[in-house]
Design a protein around this motif. Structure first.
Motif, PDB file in Angstrom:
ATOM      1  N   GLN A   1       0.843  -1.185   0.000  1.00 19.60           N
ATOM      2  CA  GLN A   1       0.000   0.000   0.000  1.00 19.60           C
ATOM      3  C   GLN A   1       0.879   1.236   0.000  1.00 19.60           C
ATOM      4  O   GLN A   1       1.933   1.262   0.643  1.00 19.60           O
ATOM      5  CB  GLN A   1      -0.904   0.021   1.219  1.00 19.60           C
TER       6      GLN A   1
ATOM      7  N   TYR B   1       8.938  -2.363  11.501  1.00 17.97           N
ATOM      8  CA  TYR B   1       9.822  -3.202  10.692  1.00 17.97           C
ATOM      9  C   TYR B   1      10.096  -4.482  11.470  1.00 17.97           C
ATOM     10  O   TYR B   1      10.622  -4.438  12.587  1.00 17.97           O
ATOM     11  CB  TYR B   1      11.120  -2.465  10.383  1.00 17.97           C
TER      12      TYR B   1
ATOM     13  N   THR C   1       4.302   0.005   1.878  1.00 22.00           N
ATOM     14  CA  THR C   1       4.396  -1.080   2.843  1.00 22.00           C
ATOM     15  C   THR C   1       5.010  -2.311   2.168  1.00 22.00           C
ATOM     16  O   THR C   1       5.087  -2.385   0.940  1.00 22.00           O
ATOM     17  CB  THR C   1       3.006  -1.442   3.403  1.00 22.00           C
TER      18      THR C   1
ATOM     19  N   GLN D   1       5.489  -2.120   7.824  1.00 22.36           N
ATOM     20  CA  GLN D   1       4.089  -1.758   7.995  1.00 22.36           C
ATOM     21  C   GLN D   1       3.955  -0.373   8.640  1.00 22.36           C
ATOM     22  O   GLN D   1       4.872   0.085   9.307  1.00 22.36           O
ATOM     23  CB  GLN D   1       3.376  -2.801   8.876  1.00 22.36           C
TER      24      GLN D   1
ATOM     25  N   ASN E   1       0.062   2.084  13.645  1.00 25.18           N
ATOM     26  CA  ASN E   1      -1.339   2.419  13.874  1.00 25.18           C
ATOM     27  C   ASN E   1      -1.462   3.146  15.212  1.00 25.18           C
ATOM     28  O   ASN E   1      -1.011   2.636  16.229  1.00 25.18           O
ATOM     29  CB  ASN E   1      -2.209   1.171  13.872  1.00 25.18           C
TER      30      ASN E   1
END
Length: 133
Positions: A15, A38, A124, A129, A132
């Motif tokens: 993404q 990571y 990503t 990633q 969040n």
């Protein structure tokens, strides 16, 4: 093919994550920092512009995993042609992250980037990633 022309590999579809406006990155100028996960750990990362192209890496020297910037968001040496670790003096290619000199154990961890419509994105990956909140 995923968005931004990034290829789906082994069922993982990368993404594109918006990072900053394109004009925030000047050739051999200050970096734009960001956080990533990571391999399951939250890490600092940075994006730079060199030769009119955007590159991004984990903010982690390959010699000893320490942050590299000598002042906040400053990674280029005085020539503006090499990324330098402020702690160990290791130098890295801004285009590839490969070690060019000094104490190194490999290169920097690269993060894929793209630039479209005046916005810089990082991509990503299976081991990379977004954080969040």
């Amino acid at each position: 093919m995923a968005e931004f022309g990034v290829e789906v590999v082994d069922g993982f579809e990368p993404q594109a994550m918006a990072l900053c406006n394109s004009d925030a990155l000047l050739n051999s100028g200050e970096a734009v920092p960001f956080d990533v996960i990571y391999r399951g750990q939250t890490c600092l990362a940075f994006a730079i512009r060199y030769g009119d192209k955007v590159y991004a890496y984990l903010n982690r020297c390959s010699h000893v995993p320490m942050e590299m910037d000598y002042q906040p968001n400053r990674f280029f040496d005085l020539t503006g042609h090499w990324l330098i670790c402020a702690t160990h003096g290791a130098t890295y290619s801004p285009q590839t992250g490969a070690c060019q000199g000094g104490p190194c154990r490999g290169g920097l961890v690269k993060i894929e980037t793209s630039e479209r419509d005046g916005v810089v994105h990082w991509h990503t990956g299976p081991q990379m990633q977004p954080v969040n909140f």
